[in-house]
Enzyme design. Structure first.
Site, PDB file in Angstrom:
ATOM      1  N   SER A 233       0.829  -1.200   0.000  1.00 19.09           N
ATOM      2  CA  SER A 233       0.000   0.000   0.000  1.00 19.09           C
ATOM      3  C   SER A 233       0.869   1.258   0.000  1.00 19.09           C
ATOM      4  CB  SER A 233      -0.906  -0.011   1.231  1.00 19.09           C
ATOM      5  OG  SER A 233      -1.876   0.989   1.137  1.00 19.09           O
ATOM      6  N   GLN A 255      -0.861   5.168   6.695  1.00 15.32           N
ATOM      7  CA  GLN A 255      -0.511   4.235   5.628  1.00 15.32           C
ATOM      8  C   GLN A 255       0.659   3.364   6.038  1.00 15.32           C
ATOM      9  OE1 GLN A 255      -2.739   4.668   3.253  1.00 15.32           O
ATOM     10  NE2 GLN A 255      -2.145   2.774   2.262  1.00 15.32           N
ATOM     11  N   HIS A 258       0.259  -0.105   7.901  1.00 13.15           N
ATOM     12  CA  HIS A 258      -0.239  -1.293   7.206  1.00 13.15           C
ATOM     13  C   HIS A 258       0.819  -2.383   7.122  1.00 13.15           C
ATOM     14  CE1 HIS A 258      -4.273  -0.657   5.654  1.00 13.15           C
ATOM     15  NE2 HIS A 258      -3.962   0.588   5.310  1.00 13.15           N
ATOM     16  N   GLU A 323      -1.143   5.215  -5.199  1.00 14.04           N
ATOM     17  CA  GLU A 323      -2.403   4.532  -4.913  1.00 14.04           C
ATOM     18  C   GLU A 323      -3.399   5.519  -4.293  1.00 14.04           C
ATOM     19  OE1 GLU A 323      -4.012   0.730  -2.264  1.00 14.04           O
ATOM     20  OE2 GLU A 323      -2.056   1.622  -1.849  1.00 14.04           O
ATOM     21  N   HIS A 324      -2.990   6.197  -3.227  1.00 15.63           N
ATOM     22  CA  HIS A 324      -3.813   7.220  -2.577  1.00 15.63           C
ATOM     23  C   HIS A 324      -3.092   8.565  -2.681  1.00 15.63           C
ATOM     24  CE1 HIS A 324      -4.502   3.423  -0.246  1.00 15.63           C
ATOM     25  NE2 HIS A 324      -5.763   3.757  -0.424  1.00 15.63           N
ATOM     26  N   ASP A 357     -10.903   4.254   2.961  1.00 12.71           N
ATOM     27  CA  ASP A 357     -10.671   2.847   3.302  1.00 12.71           C
ATOM     28  C   ASP A 357     -11.941   2.152   3.755  1.00 12.71           C
ATOM     29  OD1 ASP A 357      -8.005   2.761   2.686  1.00 12.71           O
ATOM     30  OD2 ASP A 357      -7.286   2.955   4.749  1.00 12.71           O
ATOM     31  N   GLU A 411      -4.903  -7.511 -47.548  1.00 13.65           N
ATOM     32  CA  GLU A 411      -4.283  -8.420 -46.568  1.00 13.65           C
ATOM     33  C   GLU A 411      -4.080  -9.825 -47.123  1.00 13.65           C
ATOM     34  OE1 GLU A 411      -6.498  -8.262 -42.906  1.00 13.65           O
ATOM     35  OE2 GLU A 411      -5.938  -6.176 -42.533  1.00 13.65           O
ATOM     36  N   HIS A 416     -11.983 -14.254 -46.770  1.00 12.60           N
ATOM     37  CA  HIS A 416     -12.693 -13.122 -46.188  1.00 12.60           C
ATOM     38  C   HIS A 416     -13.519 -12.423 -47.269  1.00 12.60           C
ATOM     39  CE1 HIS A 416     -10.231 -13.683 -42.664  1.00 12.60           C
ATOM     40  NE2 HIS A 416     -10.691 -12.576 -42.079  1.00 12.60           N
TER      41      HIS A 416
END
Length: 466
Positions: A233, A255, A258, A323-324, A357, A411, A416
């Protein structure tokens, strides 16, 4: 915390951040061996790894439904009320993400559209090591349920005494998890990816975990879907001179506690702020029951980026792609448009990251390690799949068919062009079926291959290097 000083035209680079990057080879190899063993050995292999890593293995991996429901009577009323508040607000947010199937009709009668369908089954991984995470149960289950996933199972490791957290089980009951299995680690990922005698295979796996869980998810990705390969985190606080250094210190610590590997960044154009924040951390951290984890994170993974201007600071934030991201700045909403890379953005001094959170509503399963440059928070869209719908009218075929044939010839894809040409020929002859395939081919190719048959493919150009 390590300090990076940027002056003048200097810019922060990803090399300055010294992120660990890819999962270590030894972790990947260990996780792969575990997954392969579980794929081959089923329940027996899972039991072996559970005893080896968790020190406990229940007789039956499936937690009885009555045990899950009884957890609601074992937790305190305040927690239960808070859990239900979080459930309501998370669900309300994710219901706004629901995407409907849609169709449009062109003037020639052709119908085009997208059919949105939920994935058939999901496994939510919930860690159970250093802490319990009932919030993760809500965050990963609710958007799946909103998307309409028919079967959501949860896997979570038991404690060494074989028990499971009543808080985690209560969250599973409130979120509507269909089945709970007491198994964790890379062995749990292998079990839900490929199925065992008692643990079902699922279509997609979501949720955070340790490095071995992340490595296992990366390994099985492609055989099943995954949300992301989540790393430790992280938080980034962008602060100017108006920021309260004590509040900033608390947010960094929130943070850091964690995980010792959690990454915390302070980016500021205020020269005095870093020293003030460090002083506040020193006063606060000694009061924390998770002091050792918090110190390890800040000492080893904490970074302060000091700049000459707020624009340079924002540029550094976009390089970090956290992340944050918290914006502790005057007129923070004015800065929002300049932020390009962040998983979740907390705007203004009252928007504490822990609100996100737990109860705010947006998902807390977020891209880490700089992957916010290209990825998203977990959402309802992660639990649905889209099928393109194409229904041509005869008029639409006649209009678009020649362009298809020209592109197919370029192609060199003869069949096709034939596929379209046969349909055009059928329309020209009033819908009457072809009697003979060879004749049909000859007839169709008059419509299908607008240039000479012996010159398929595109012309080549010669060039020489300077």
């Amino acid at each position: 915390m390590r300090t990076i000083r940027l002056t003048g035209a200097q810019r922060l680079t990803t090399a300055d951040l010294k992120r660990a990057g890819a999962l270590p080879r030894d972790v990947m190899e260990s996780a792969q061996a575990i997954v392969d063993s579980v794929r081959e050995g089923g329940d027996e292999a899972v039991r072996s790894y559970c005893m080896k890593f968790d020190g406990a293995c229940p007789e039956d991996f499936r937690v009885p439904d009555e045990v899950v429901k009884s957890s609601l009577d074992m937790v305190d009323a305040e927690f239960l009320s808070s859990l239900r508040l979080a459930y309501r607000q998370i669900r309300d947010f994710h219901e706004r993400e629901v995407e409907q199937s849609w169709f449009t009709t062109k003037p020639d009668g052709t119908v085009l559209g997208v059919k949105v369908t939920p994935v058939p089954s999901v496994a939510v991984y919930v860690p159970g090591g250093r802490a319990q995470y009932p919030s993760t149960v809500l965050m990963d289950t609710i958007p799946a349920k909103v998307a309409g996933v028919p079967k959501v199972i949860m896997v979570t490791p038991p404690q060494r005494d074989g028990s499971l957290s009543a808080y985690t089980l209560a969250a599973a009951a409130i979120a509507g998890v269909d089945e709970v299995y007491a198994v964790g680690g890379a062995q749990a990922i292998g079990a839900v990816a490929y199925g065992t005698q008692s643990i079902p295979k699922v279509a997609k796996i979501v949720g955070p975990g340790n490095a071995y869980v992340a490595a296992a998810k990366r390994y099985v990705s492609g055989d099943v879907g995954i949300d992301m390969v989540a790393g430790p985190s992280e938080v980034c606080v962008l602060a100017d001179a108006s920021a309260d250094p004590v509040v900033v210190a608390a947010d960094l610590m929130a943070q850091a506690e964690h995980d010792p590997m959690a990454a915390c960044y302070l980016v500021t154009d205020a020269p005095q702020l870093p020293e003030q924040v460090l002083g506040a951390i020193e006063r606060l951290v000694s009061q924390s029951p998770r002091q050792d984890i918090t110190r390890a994170s800040l000492d080893n993974r904490g970074v302060i980026v000091s700049t000459d201007s707020l624009d340079a600071a924002i540029d550094a934030v976009n390089t970090i792609a956290p992340e944050h991201l918290e914006l502790h700045c005057q007129d923070a909403f004015h800065l929002l448009g300049k932020v390009q890379n962040a998983g979740a953005i907390f705007v203004g001094p009252w928007s504490s990251e822990p609100l996100g959170d737990y109860v705010a509503g947006p998902n807390h399963t977020l891209p880490t390690g700089g992957t916010a440059v290209f990825s998203n928070p977990l959402g309802v869209y992660d639990f649905t799949k889209r099928s393109s719908v194409i229904a041509y009218s005869p008029e639409g075929l006649q209009k678009d068919g020649p362009a298809v044939q020209a592109l197919a010839q370029a192609e060199g894809l003869w069949a096709h062009a034939l596929s379209v040409g046969m349909r055009r020929k059928l329309l020209q002859q009033g819908g009457e079926r072809f009697d003979d395939p060879v004749t049909a081919t000859d007839d169709a190719m008059t419509c299908a291959w607008p240039r000479q048959l012996d010159q398929p493919g595109k012309p080549n150009l010669s060039f020489k290097r300077a």
